[in-house]
Design a protein around this motif. Sequence first.
Motif, PDB file in Angstrom:
ATOM      1  N   ASP A   1      13.211  71.923  53.874  1.00  0.00           N
ATOM      2  CA  ASP A   1      14.216  71.008  53.344  1.00  0.00           C
ATOM      3  C   ASP A   1      13.659  69.592  53.240  1.00  0.00           C
ATOM      4  O   ASP A   1      13.942  68.870  52.274  1.00  0.00           O
ATOM      5  N   GLU A   2      12.858  69.181  54.236  1.00  0.00           N
ATOM      6  CA  GLU A   2      12.289  67.831  54.225  1.00  0.00           C
ATOM      7  C   GLU A   2      11.338  67.648  53.051  1.00  0.00           C
ATOM      8  O   GLU A   2      11.364  66.624  52.359  1.00  0.00           O
ATOM      9  N   VAL A   3      10.478  68.651  52.804  1.00  0.00           N
ATOM     10  CA  VAL A   3       9.530  68.571  51.690  1.00  0.00           C
ATOM     11  C   VAL A   3      10.281  68.570  50.359  1.00  0.00           C
ATOM     12  O   VAL A   3       9.969  67.795  49.447  1.00  0.00           O
ATOM     13  N   THR A   4      11.288  69.437  50.253  1.00  0.00           N
ATOM     14  CA  THR A   4      12.070  69.509  49.014  1.00  0.00           C
ATOM     15  C   THR A   4      12.761  68.195  48.720  1.00  0.00           C
ATOM     16  O   THR A   4      12.729  67.688  47.581  1.00  0.00           O
ATOM     17  N   ASN A   5      13.387  67.608  49.719  1.00  0.00           N
ATOM     18  CA  ASN A   5      14.077  66.332  49.519  1.00  0.00           C
ATOM     19  C   ASN A   5      13.100  65.211  49.194  1.00  0.00           C
ATOM     20  O   ASN A   5      13.430  64.286  48.442  1.00  0.00           O
ATOM     21  N   MET A   6      11.887  65.308  49.742  1.00  0.00           N
ATOM     22  CA  MET A   6      10.874  64.303  49.418  1.00  0.00           C
ATOM     23  C   MET A   6      10.487  64.392  47.940  1.00  0.00           C
ATOM     24  O   MET A   6      10.355  63.369  47.249  1.00  0.00           O
ATOM     25  N   PHE A   7      10.305  65.621  47.436  1.00  0.00           N
ATOM     26  CA  PHE A   7       9.974  65.798  46.020  1.00  0.00           C
ATOM     27  C   PHE A   7      11.102  65.287  45.130  1.00  0.00           C
ATOM     28  O   PHE A   7      10.855  64.672  44.087  1.00  0.00           O
ATOM     29  N   LYS A   8      12.344  65.552  45.530  1.00  0.00           N
ATOM     30  CA  LYS A   8      13.483  65.053  44.747  1.00  0.00           C
ATOM     31  C   LYS A   8      13.479  63.531  44.698  1.00  0.00           C
ATOM     32  O   LYS A   8      13.676  62.933  43.628  1.00  0.00           O
ATOM     33  N   LEU A   9      13.266  62.915  45.846  1.00  0.00           N
ATOM     34  CA  LEU A   9      13.302  61.465  45.921  1.00  0.00           C
ATOM     35  C   LEU A   9      12.156  60.831  45.128  1.00  0.00           C
ATOM     36  O   LEU A   9      12.367  59.908  44.334  1.00  0.00           O
ATOM     37  N   VAL A  10      10.941  61.350  45.337  1.00  0.00           N
ATOM     38  CA  VAL A  10       9.769  60.758  44.683  1.00  0.00           C
ATOM     39  C   VAL A  10       9.781  61.035  43.185  1.00  0.00           C
ATOM     40  O   VAL A  10       9.624  60.118  42.365  1.00  0.00           O
TER      41      VAL A  10
ATOM     42  N   LEU B   1      19.427  59.157  38.362  1.00  0.00           N
ATOM     43  CA  LEU B   1      20.458  58.430  39.104  1.00  0.00           C
ATOM     44  C   LEU B   1      21.251  59.358  40.017  1.00  0.00           C
ATOM     45  O   LEU B   1      21.603  58.998  41.141  1.00  0.00           O
ATOM     46  N   SER B   2      21.507  60.580  39.552  1.00  0.00           N
ATOM     47  CA  SER B   2      22.352  61.503  40.305  1.00  0.00           C
ATOM     48  C   SER B   2      21.686  61.996  41.580  1.00  0.00           C
ATOM     49  O   SER B   2      22.374  62.517  42.465  1.00  0.00           O
ATOM     50  N   TYR B   3      20.364  61.872  41.692  1.00  0.00           N
ATOM     51  CA  TYR B   3      19.674  62.267  42.916  1.00  0.00           C
ATOM     52  C   TYR B   3      19.434  61.083  43.851  1.00  0.00           C
ATOM     53  O   TYR B   3      18.868  61.254  44.923  1.00  0.00           O
ATOM     54  N   ASN B   4      19.852  59.913  43.436  1.00  0.00           N
ATOM     55  CA  ASN B   4      19.715  58.733  44.292  1.00  0.00           C
ATOM     56  C   ASN B   4      20.776  58.788  45.390  1.00  0.00           C
ATOM     57  O   ASN B   4      21.976  58.830  45.095  1.00  0.00           O
ATOM     58  N   PRO B   5      20.375  58.803  46.663  1.00  0.00           N
ATOM     59  CA  PRO B   5      21.365  58.906  47.761  1.00  0.00           C
ATOM     60  C   PRO B   5      22.426  57.815  47.714  1.00  0.00           C
ATOM     61  O   PRO B   5      23.576  58.059  48.075  1.00  0.00           O
ATOM     62  N   LEU B   6      22.069  56.629  47.266  1.00  0.00           N
ATOM     63  CA  LEU B   6      23.040  55.545  47.194  1.00  0.00           C
ATOM     64  C   LEU B   6      24.122  55.852  46.172  1.00  0.00           C
ATOM     65  O   LEU B   6      25.306  55.545  46.382  1.00  0.00           O
ATOM     66  N   PHE B   7      23.728  56.482  45.065  1.00  0.00           N
ATOM     67  CA  PHE B   7      24.688  56.838  44.021  1.00  0.00           C
ATOM     68  C   PHE B   7      25.552  58.011  44.466  1.00  0.00           C
ATOM     69  O   PHE B   7      26.774  58.011  44.275  1.00  0.00           O
ATOM     70  N   VAL B   8      24.915  59.021  45.061  1.00  0.00           N
ATOM     71  CA  VAL B   8      25.636  60.216  45.498  1.00  0.00           C
ATOM     72  C   VAL B   8      26.685  59.874  46.547  1.00  0.00           C
ATOM     73  O   VAL B   8      27.794  60.426  46.550  1.00  0.00           O
ATOM     74  N   ASN B   9      26.358  58.958  47.458  1.00  0.00           N
ATOM     75  CA  ASN B   9      27.248  58.631  48.572  1.00  0.00           C
ATOM     76  C   ASN B   9      28.116  57.399  48.305  1.00  0.00           C
ATOM     77  O   ASN B   9      28.665  56.811  49.228  1.00  0.00           O
ATOM     78  N   ALA B  10      28.257  57.030  47.026  1.00  0.00           N
ATOM     79  CA  ALA B  10      29.013  55.815  46.697  1.00  0.00           C
ATOM     80  C   ALA B  10      30.522  56.047  46.626  1.00  0.00           C
ATOM     81  O   ALA B  10      31.277  55.102  46.382  1.00  0.00           O
TER      82      ALA B  10
ATOM     83  N   LEU C   1      32.234  57.832  44.378  1.00  0.00           N
ATOM     84  CA  LEU C   1      32.709  57.754  42.998  1.00  0.00           C
ATOM     85  C   LEU C   1      33.752  58.836  42.721  1.00  0.00           C
ATOM     86  O   LEU C   1      33.772  59.869  43.403  1.00  0.00           O
ATOM     87  N   PRO C   2      34.617  58.648  41.734  1.00  0.00           N
ATOM     88  CA  PRO C   2      35.695  59.616  41.464  1.00  0.00           C
ATOM     89  C   PRO C   2      35.227  60.848  40.703  1.00  0.00           C
ATOM     90  O   PRO C   2      35.982  61.436  39.944  1.00  0.00           O
ATOM     91  N   PHE C   3      33.993  61.231  40.876  1.00  0.00           N
ATOM     92  CA  PHE C   3      33.465  62.452  40.264  1.00  0.00           C
ATOM     93  C   PHE C   3      32.314  62.974  41.110  1.00  0.00           C
ATOM     94  O   PHE C   3      31.734  62.248  41.925  1.00  0.00           O
ATOM     95  N   ASP C   4      31.986  64.235  40.906  1.00  0.00           N
ATOM     96  CA  ASP C   4      30.876  64.867  41.618  1.00  0.00           C
ATOM     97  C   ASP C   4      29.596  64.561  40.842  1.00  0.00           C
ATOM     98  O   ASP C   4      29.414  65.074  39.729  1.00  0.00           O
ATOM     99  N   PRO C   5      28.684  63.742  41.381  1.00  0.00           N
ATOM    100  CA  PRO C   5      27.494  63.345  40.622  1.00  0.00           C
ATOM    101  C   PRO C   5      26.668  64.514  40.111  1.00  0.00           C
ATOM    102  O   PRO C   5      26.245  64.523  38.955  1.00  0.00           O
ATOM    103  N   LEU C   6      26.434  65.525  40.962  1.00  0.00           N
ATOM    104  CA  LEU C   6      25.617  66.654  40.540  1.00  0.00           C
ATOM    105  C   LEU C   6      26.371  67.579  39.593  1.00  0.00           C
ATOM    106  O   LEU C   6      25.775  68.176  38.691  1.00  0.00           O
ATOM    107  N   GLY C   7      27.688  67.698  39.773  1.00  0.00           N
ATOM    108  CA  GLY C   7      28.470  68.516  38.861  1.00  0.00           C
ATOM    109  C   GLY C   7      28.499  67.933  37.458  1.00  0.00           C
ATOM    110  O   GLY C   7      28.324  68.640  36.463  1.00  0.00           O
ATOM    111  N   VAL C   8      28.692  66.621  37.382  1.00  0.00           N
ATOM    112  CA  VAL C   8      28.686  65.946  36.084  1.00  0.00           C
ATOM    113  C   VAL C   8      27.278  65.953  35.502  1.00  0.00           C
ATOM    114  O   VAL C   8      27.084  66.122  34.302  1.00  0.00           O
ATOM    115  N   GLN C   9      26.274  65.786  36.361  1.00  0.00           N
ATOM    116  CA  GLN C   9      24.883  65.834  35.906  1.00  0.00           C
ATOM    117  C   GLN C   9      24.540  67.161  35.273  1.00  0.00           C
ATOM    118  O   GLN C   9      23.809  67.231  34.287  1.00  0.00           O
TER     119      GLN C   9
END
Length: 357
Positions: free
Chosen positions: A37-46, A102-111, A113-121
């Motif tokens: 999970d740590e490696v996967t999340n690192m790839f998503k972030l980078v 943007l949808s994988y940015n933790p700041l955006f995901v945890n903001a 917002l009135p919608f599901d970032p990954l669902g809308v993505q």
Amino acid sequence: MTPFTGGRNLMTFSLDDSGAGLRTTQRTTQFVPVASDEVTNMFKLVNFVILCGLLSPFGLISNVINIVVFVKLGFHDSMNISLMGLAVSDLVSLVSMVYISLSYNPLFVNAGLPFDPLGVQYMVGGGIHVCFARITSLITAFITFERCLCIAMPLKVKLIITPTRTKLIIFSIFAVMFVVFSPFYFVNKLTWELDADRNATILTHTFTDDRIIVETITFLIHGVIFSVFCFVLIICCTVILVVKLNSKTKWREATAAKGVNAPEGVGVKDKRVVKMVTFISSIFIVCFFPATVILLALALVPDLGYGAKYENMWFVLWSISCLTETVNSSVNILVYLKMSSKFRAVFMKTFLNREEK
């Protein structure tokens, strides 16, 4: 999004968050962390947040510049028409990539917002990105094929590939892919649903009961048939271009050394265009190799994909694929500036108010 862990009864059929992968399963799935999970999340972030987040805006600007320059150059030349279509496709693909990043940015995901970032993505970002990535593939394949005809039949190609026919082909490519992807938006929808964790109604992704059969057909068409066909065709045409161009160059040098005037064939202007197309095609081959391999793997390996056994590995591979596709859609302007004197002259006059020396 945090990857699933553990086991569960799973019956899913979906394009993953990118809209690119297809998976139908009905079994108790034990997720295997081939990548942690740590490696996967690192790839998503980078890859998604940092690299794609930086490259996408550059690509947006560069393709807007490309479009402006090609409009000023006019559409009396079939190559300008094709490259204009390529710039439009790349531009829309990068617009969707901006939201994916943007949808994988933790700041955006945890903001909150009135919608599901990954669902809308999934709907706004993934589906659109994949659709226009396929359009880019088809247009690039057409461009390399047209240049092969230029090498093989230099005196006849302008009668075969006319500006009018080129416009029809480019519009047809867009239309065909819109038709192929349109069922995706009939079986996948954005609706307002209650989020129990937040105790609020948010906009999220839902789907209809006939999603399985519809997405099976669309994935086979765009993900396997079109993608593999374009990739193989571009490789073959690029190899032919390189071999033929080198052989004609050596032959002309040999005849010139003997003091014999070579008969008219591929002109100097066409040679420059062939070299430019070869560079564009080579960049495409390198950048779309990961995506092509992943699409074939999805068709051949049942446990690779979103919600399947090797989900983490899928996210790692997909993040690499999105990054290389973003590079492909962003760097063509550098090739044009280096290898096209007309493009460079219009660019300098329009954006720098300078005449090329």
